[in-house]
Design an enzyme around this catalytic site. Structure first.
Site, PDB file in Angstrom:
ATOM      1  N   ARG A 191      89.662   3.959  24.361  1.00  0.00           N
ATOM      2  CA  ARG A 191      90.192   5.099  23.596  1.00  0.00           C
ATOM      3  C   ARG A 191      89.056   5.745  22.812  1.00  0.00           C
ATOM      4  O   ARG A 191      89.003   5.684  21.596  1.00  0.00           O
ATOM      5  CB  ARG A 191      91.355   4.632  22.754  1.00  0.00           C
ATOM      6  CG  ARG A 191      92.521   4.326  23.677  1.00  0.00           C
ATOM      7  CD  ARG A 191      93.676   3.768  22.954  1.00  0.00           C
ATOM      8  NE  ARG A 191      94.846   4.603  23.155  1.00  0.00           N
ATOM      9  CZ  ARG A 191      96.038   4.314  22.683  1.00  0.00           C
ATOM     10  NH1 ARG A 191      96.227   3.234  21.959  1.00  0.00           N
ATOM     11  NH2 ARG A 191      97.050   5.109  22.906  1.00  0.00           N
ATOM     12  N   SER A 218      98.375   6.957  25.631  1.00  0.00           N
ATOM     13  CA  SER A 218      98.765   8.010  24.693  1.00  0.00           C
ATOM     14  C   SER A 218      99.707   9.008  25.349  1.00  0.00           C
ATOM     15  O   SER A 218     100.717   9.391  24.754  1.00  0.00           O
ATOM     16  CB  SER A 218      97.528   8.758  24.178  1.00  0.00           C
ATOM     17  OG  SER A 218      96.832   7.939  23.273  1.00  0.00           O
ATOM     18  N   ASP A 241      93.620   9.020  28.911  1.00  0.00           N
ATOM     19  CA  ASP A 241      94.325   8.046  28.085  1.00  0.00           C
ATOM     20  C   ASP A 241      95.829   8.075  28.392  1.00  0.00           C
ATOM     21  O   ASP A 241      96.609   8.787  27.765  1.00  0.00           O
ATOM     22  CB  ASP A 241      94.047   8.373  26.607  1.00  0.00           C
ATOM     23  CG  ASP A 241      94.686   7.381  25.659  1.00  0.00           C
ATOM     24  OD1 ASP A 241      95.452   6.516  26.122  1.00  0.00           O
ATOM     25  OD2 ASP A 241      94.420   7.487  24.446  1.00  0.00           O
ATOM     26  N   TYR A 283      93.301  -0.548  16.110  1.00  0.00           N
ATOM     27  CA  TYR A 283      94.643  -1.089  16.326  1.00  0.00           C
ATOM     28  C   TYR A 283      95.054  -1.963  15.153  1.00  0.00           C
ATOM     29  O   TYR A 283      94.233  -2.367  14.337  1.00  0.00           O
ATOM     30  CB  TYR A 283      94.665  -1.945  17.599  1.00  0.00           C
ATOM     31  CG  TYR A 283      94.645  -1.144  18.864  1.00  0.00           C
ATOM     32  CD1 TYR A 283      95.764  -0.431  19.268  1.00  0.00           C
ATOM     33  CD2 TYR A 283      93.519  -1.107  19.658  1.00  0.00           C
ATOM     34  CE1 TYR A 283      95.750   0.298  20.445  1.00  0.00           C
ATOM     35  CE2 TYR A 283      93.492  -0.383  20.836  1.00  0.00           C
ATOM     36  CZ  TYR A 283      94.619   0.314  21.224  1.00  0.00           C
ATOM     37  OH  TYR A 283      94.600   1.033  22.380  1.00  0.00           O
ATOM     38  N   GLN A 320      89.585  10.774  26.409  1.00  0.00           N
ATOM     39  CA  GLN A 320      90.919  11.194  25.933  1.00  0.00           C
ATOM     40  C   GLN A 320      91.775  11.782  27.046  1.00  0.00           C
ATOM     41  O   GLN A 320      92.987  11.595  27.071  1.00  0.00           O
ATOM     42  CB  GLN A 320      90.788  12.206  24.804  1.00  0.00           C
ATOM     43  CG  GLN A 320      90.694  11.535  23.449  1.00  0.00           C
ATOM     44  CD  GLN A 320      90.599  12.507  22.295  1.00  0.00           C
ATOM     45  OE1 GLN A 320      90.617  13.713  22.500  1.00  0.00           O
ATOM     46  NE2 GLN A 320      90.498  11.982  21.100  1.00  0.00           N
TER      47      GLN A 320
END
Ligand code: NAD
Length: 372
Positions: free
Chosen positions: A117, A128, A125, A222, A122
């Site tokens: 990530r 997401s 990803d 995280y 992006q």
């Protein structure tokens, strides 16, 4: 290159949509699609053909790359070209036999959930992109199942107060759920253990609940797992907020672990009859005690909805987003129309589980050594 039709029940997404086929053919790839691969996502075989793909039941045979949403079966892997690669979600702890087969046959397995990530990745990803779909869907489930208005209404017959929605876990899915119920006019509060969450919750219109507990930051932004003592304290402090909510949406998770238990059955029982609980973490064991993935349970007038492959409930757009992630990752590995797995690239190295007869993902290697 082949796109497999998903054989698993509940999977309605597809790994390639017709609109993205030209990006692959322009890169020198021949695109083969199994018949009906995109049917659930609203794409018929004719659309794939019109976009430049061949639709054939033999799509997988001898393919250099296999794209899927769920992991391939071992039987599908056997049909691929010798040095082929597969690109799909790959929950390694549940798929150790497949991983072993991929390693032993010298094929490359790439796991979409392991794409790093980082800013550069992006557009690849998928965690997401699919969490955005799940969070939106969770908000609509809560709104639809709740037997009351969400917004403040001022009518000639009186004023209706807005529904109170509580969101626990404000990552990508939780923030999307907050934003969506806010748009419907509900009053939203939320809690998350990450330090950045308070500001993120406010930025989408939610009120951050400060429990006065330490934040729990783990690696790479995280959350960390809670100690049992912390979990008990957090539940005690959250109990009055849960009891006060008309709808509760839970999305909390810690990578590689069972979902944290945030809400006990007693906390649910203390909600008002007619309240709704939507648990997006049900497949990872659930944030709510007693939740069942894929089921709606009603007890004491309170409905508990357990999510199961929630992005597949909006298959067209979930597929559009997922396929974009997959194609962006695949094109990183295509050089002059040929597959080139460059393990010096941190994105490819990060999501590569097997390559060249070896396990490249250390936690998977450890799991194989010790058993799940
Ligand atoms: P996730 O699905 O792993 O977890 C969902 C949420 O649950 C997280 O916000 C987590 O903090 C929360 N949570 C875990 N344990 C909890 C507990 N005991 N109580 C309450 N909440 C708990 O997370 P995610 O949605 O995939 O995202 C996690 C982080 O990664 C976020 O900070 C997000 O902004 C970040 N992120 C970064 C990028 C990037 O490109 N750089 C992309 C996506 C996400």
């Amino acid at each position: 290159m082949a796109v497999a039709r998903e054989s698993r029940p509940h999977e309605r997404r597809v790994a390639l949509v017709p609109g993205l086929v030209p990006r692959l053919t322009k890169a020198g790839l021949q695109v083969l699609v199994e018949p009906s691969a995109g049917a659930h996502a609203g794409h018929d075989d004719g659309e794939y053909r019109a976009a430049g793909a061949d639709v054939t039941s033999k799509a997988i045979d001898g393919a250099t790359v296999l794209l899927g949403v769920q992991p391939p079966t071992i039987e599908q892997v056997r049909r691929l070209a010798d040095a082929a690669a597969t690109v799909s979600f790959l929950p390694v702890e549940r798929e150790l036999d497949l991983v072993t087969a991929m390693r032993d046959s010298g094929r490359t397995a790439l796991a979409m959930e392991l794409v790093p990530r980082i800013s550069r990745a992006q557009t690849m990803d998928a965690l997401s992109s699919q969490a955005v779909v799940a969070g939106y869907r969770a908000a609509l489930i809560a709104a639809e199942r709740l037997p009351r208005f969400l917004p403040l209404l001022m009518t000639a017959a009186g004023t209706v107060r807005p529904a109170r929605v509580l969101v626990l876990g404000a990552g990508v899915a939780g923030l999307q759920a907050i934003a969506t119920v806010r748009r419907l006019g509900a009053q939203v509060s939320a809690y998350d253990v990450r330090a950045a969450a308070a500001e993120e919750i406010r930025s989408v219109g939610g009120e951050f609940i400060d429990l006065g507990l330490d934040t729990l930051e783990g690696a790479a932004g995280y959350a960390r797992e809670m100690t049992e003592e912390r979990a008990v304290r957090q539940r005690e402090l959250l109990a009055p907020h849960v009891a006060d909510a008309d709808a509760l949406i839970t999305t909390a998770s810690v990578p590689g672990r069972r979902a944290p238990l945030l809400v006990t059955a007693a906390m649910v029982a203390a909600m008002k009859p007619g309240s709704v609980v939507v648990d997006l973490a049900a497949e990872q064991g659930g944030n709510v005690e007693g939740v069942r993935s894929g089921e709606e349970l009603v007890s004491g007038g309170i409905l508990v909805w357990g999510g199961r492959n929630v992005p597949s409930q909006m298959p067209a757009q979930a597929s559009q987003l997922y396929a974009t992630n997959v194609v962006n990752l695949l094109l990183l590995m295509i050089d002059g129309g040929a597959l080139r797995v460059d393990l010096d690239d941190e994105v490819i190295a990060g999501c590569c589980v097997t390559h060249g007869g070896e396990i490249r993902h250390r936690p998977t290697g450890e799991l194989l050594a010790t058993g799940p």
